[in-house]
Design a protein around this motif. Structure first.
Motif, PDB file in Angstrom:
ATOM      1  N   CYS A  30       0.878  -1.170   0.000  1.00 38.62           N
ATOM      2  CA  CYS A  30       0.000   0.000   0.000  1.00 38.62           C
ATOM      3  C   CYS A  30       0.913   1.216   0.000  1.00 38.62           C
ATOM      4  O   CYS A  30       1.898   1.248   0.749  1.00 38.62           O
ATOM      5  CB  CYS A  30      -0.885   0.042   1.247  1.00 38.62           C
ATOM      6  N   THR A  31       0.573   2.209  -0.829  1.00 40.78           N
ATOM      7  CA  THR A  31       1.365   3.429  -0.850  1.00 40.78           C
ATOM      8  C   THR A  31       0.457   4.646  -0.739  1.00 40.78           C
ATOM      9  O   THR A  31      -0.695   4.620  -1.167  1.00 40.78           O
ATOM     10  CB  THR A  31       2.213   3.551  -2.134  1.00 40.78           C
ATOM     11  N   VAL A  32       0.999   5.686  -0.138  1.00 38.52           N
ATOM     12  CA  VAL A  32       0.343   6.983  -0.063  1.00 38.52           C
ATOM     13  C   VAL A  32       1.324   7.995  -0.658  1.00 38.52           C
ATOM     14  O   VAL A  32       2.429   8.158  -0.133  1.00 38.52           O
ATOM     15  CB  VAL A  32      -0.027   7.358   1.392  1.00 38.52           C
ATOM     16  N   ASP A  33       0.938   8.590  -1.769  1.00 39.99           N
ATOM     17  CA  ASP A  33       1.814   9.498  -2.512  1.00 39.99           C
ATOM     18  C   ASP A  33       3.182   8.859  -2.764  1.00 39.99           C
ATOM     19  O   ASP A  33       4.228   9.497  -2.635  1.00 39.99           O
ATOM     20  CB  ASP A  33       1.968  10.844  -1.802  1.00 39.99           C
ATOM     21  N   GLY A  34       3.168   7.566  -3.088  1.00 40.16           N
ATOM     22  CA  GLY A  34       4.383   6.836  -3.423  1.00 40.16           C
ATOM     23  C   GLY A  34       5.143   6.260  -2.251  1.00 40.16           C
ATOM     24  O   GLY A  34       6.064   5.463  -2.431  1.00 40.16           O
ATOM     25  N   GLU A  35       4.786   6.645  -1.030  1.00 40.26           N
ATOM     26  CA  GLU A  35       5.480   6.136   0.155  1.00 40.26           C
ATOM     27  C   GLU A  35       4.846   4.820   0.613  1.00 40.26           C
ATOM     28  O   GLU A  35       3.642   4.768   0.863  1.00 40.26           O
ATOM     29  CB  GLU A  35       5.393   7.144   1.303  1.00 40.26           C
ATOM     30  N   PRO A  36       5.656   3.756   0.743  1.00 39.64           N
ATOM     31  CA  PRO A  36       5.102   2.496   1.259  1.00 39.64           C
ATOM     32  C   PRO A  36       4.584   2.673   2.690  1.00 39.64           C
ATOM     33  O   PRO A  36       5.206   3.326   3.520  1.00 39.64           O
ATOM     34  CB  PRO A  36       6.289   1.533   1.235  1.00 39.64           C
ATOM     35  N   VAL A  37       3.436   2.085   2.942  1.00 50.38           N
ATOM     36  CA  VAL A  37       2.772   2.176   4.237  1.00 50.38           C
ATOM     37  C   VAL A  37       3.260   1.045   5.136  1.00 50.38           C
ATOM     38  O   VAL A  37       3.492  -0.072   4.680  1.00 50.38           O
ATOM     39  CB  VAL A  37       1.238   2.065   4.037  1.00 50.38           C
ATOM     40  N   VAL A  38       3.390   1.337   6.425  1.00 57.04           N
ATOM     41  CA  VAL A  38       3.649   0.330   7.445  1.00 57.04           C
ATOM     42  C   VAL A  38       2.332   0.118   8.183  1.00 57.04           C
ATOM     43  O   VAL A  38       1.684   1.095   8.595  1.00 57.04           O
ATOM     44  CB  VAL A  38       4.756   0.782   8.423  1.00 57.04           C
ATOM     45  N   ALA A  39       1.930  -1.126   8.338  1.00 57.62           N
ATOM     46  CA  ALA A  39       0.667  -1.433   9.009  1.00 57.62           C
ATOM     47  C   ALA A  39       0.764  -1.147  10.501  1.00 57.62           C
ATOM     48  O   ALA A  39       1.804  -1.379  11.123  1.00 57.62           O
ATOM     49  CB  ALA A  39       0.306  -2.901   8.794  1.00 57.62           C
ATOM     50  N   GLN A  40      -0.339  -0.670  11.057  1.00 57.79           N
ATOM     51  CA  GLN A  40      -0.443  -0.514  12.500  1.00 57.79           C
ATOM     52  C   GLN A  40      -0.308  -1.890  13.131  1.00 57.79           C
ATOM     53  O   GLN A  40      -0.871  -2.876  12.640  1.00 57.79           O
ATOM     54  CB  GLN A  40      -1.786   0.105  12.857  1.00 57.79           C
ATOM     55  N   ALA A  41       0.430  -1.981  14.223  1.00 58.42           N
ATOM     56  CA  ALA A  41       0.630  -3.262  14.912  1.00 58.42           C
ATOM     57  C   ALA A  41      -0.696  -3.797  15.451  1.00 58.42           C
ATOM     58  O   ALA A  41      -1.629  -3.035  15.720  1.00 58.42           O
ATOM     59  CB  ALA A  41       1.635  -3.089  16.046  1.00 58.42           C
ATOM     60  N   GLY A  42      -0.762  -5.102  15.607  1.00 60.75           N
ATOM     61  CA  GLY A  42      -1.948  -5.754  16.141  1.00 60.75           C
ATOM     62  C   GLY A  42      -2.796  -6.304  15.009  1.00 60.75           C
ATOM     63  O   GLY A  42      -2.777  -5.793  13.892  1.00 60.75           O
ATOM     64  N   ASP A  43      -3.523  -7.360  15.276  1.00 62.47           N
ATOM     65  CA  ASP A  43      -4.292  -8.017  14.219  1.00 62.47           C
ATOM     66  C   ASP A  43      -5.685  -7.428  14.033  1.00 62.47           C
ATOM     67  O   ASP A  43      -6.431  -7.858  13.172  1.00 62.47           O
ATOM     68  CB  ASP A  43      -4.382  -9.518  14.467  1.00 62.47           C
ATOM     69  N   PHE A  44      -6.039  -6.403  14.805  1.00 60.04           N
ATOM     70  CA  PHE A  44      -7.377  -5.821  14.718  1.00 60.04           C
ATOM     71  C   PHE A  44      -7.372  -4.427  14.097  1.00 60.04           C
ATOM     72  O   PHE A  44      -8.338  -4.013  13.480  1.00 60.04           O
ATOM     73  CB  PHE A  44      -8.017  -5.772  16.109  1.00 60.04           C
ATOM     74  N   TYR A  45      -6.269  -3.702  14.259  1.00 62.41           N
ATOM     75  CA  TYR A  45      -6.230  -2.298  13.866  1.00 62.41           C
ATOM     76  C   TYR A  45      -5.871  -2.145  12.398  1.00 62.41           C
ATOM     77  O   TYR A  45      -5.060  -2.877  11.863  1.00 62.41           O
ATOM     78  CB  TYR A  45      -5.245  -1.530  14.736  1.00 62.41           C
TER      79      TYR A  45
END
Length: 156
Positions: A120-135
């Motif tokens: 997933c990217t936002v304006d070309g920057e790769p996204v890091v997922a929020q920790a935890g399996d629910f968030y």
């Protein structure tokens, strides 16, 4: 994000958001909504019109209830690998078909767990997922933690 509100706020975004599962572009939009909530990175809600046809397979269960937004329904996300074989992210997307009155702009939008996607990217920057399996928060360098879901945040 510590100055994000509670209850959460919905803000339109013109950022370029792209989601891939395998080699499939699942979504590509500049019309996302960002849900901002205290102690969470933003969650991006993407217009269903900007999601690839057939990429979402609705599920009868599970459903969850957000104290603010209401009942969420889930979908599998389907993409393809380079060899054409299917890639499925189970229950990796959710919608609010009938949200609480304050969140009606979420109708017709879908959120995706970024950690279950290939990229997933936002304006070309790769996204890091929020920790935890629910968030479902999307971490970029613009957003500074700590965030709910990380070690030691269970009691927040």
């Amino acid at each position: 994000m510590w100055d994000y509100p509670r209850p959460p706020a919905v803000r339109p975004s013109s950022e370029h958001v792209v989601v891939r599962l395998g080699t499939t572009v699942v979504a590509d939009t500049r019309r996302a909504l960002r849900v901002l909530e205290t102690s969470h990175p933003p969650t991006y809600y993407l217009p269903l019109a900007d999601v690839a046809e057939g990429a979402l397979v609705p599920l009868d269960a599970p459903t969850t209830v957000c104290e603010f937004k209401g009942r969420a329904t889930y979908a599998d996300v389907v993409g393809r690998d380079g060899d054409g074989s299917p890639v499925v992210a189970r229950a990796a997307a959710w919608t609010y078909p009938e949200p609480a009155a304050r969140y009606t702009e979420l109708v017709g939008h879908v959120a995706l767990y970024p950690g279950r996607m290939t990229l997933c990217t936002v304006d070309g920057e790769p996204v890091v997922a929020q920790a935890g399996d629910f968030y479902g928060g999307w971490r970029t360098r613009r957003v500074v933690g700590p965030f709910k879901g990380e070690a030691g945040t269970r009691a927040w």
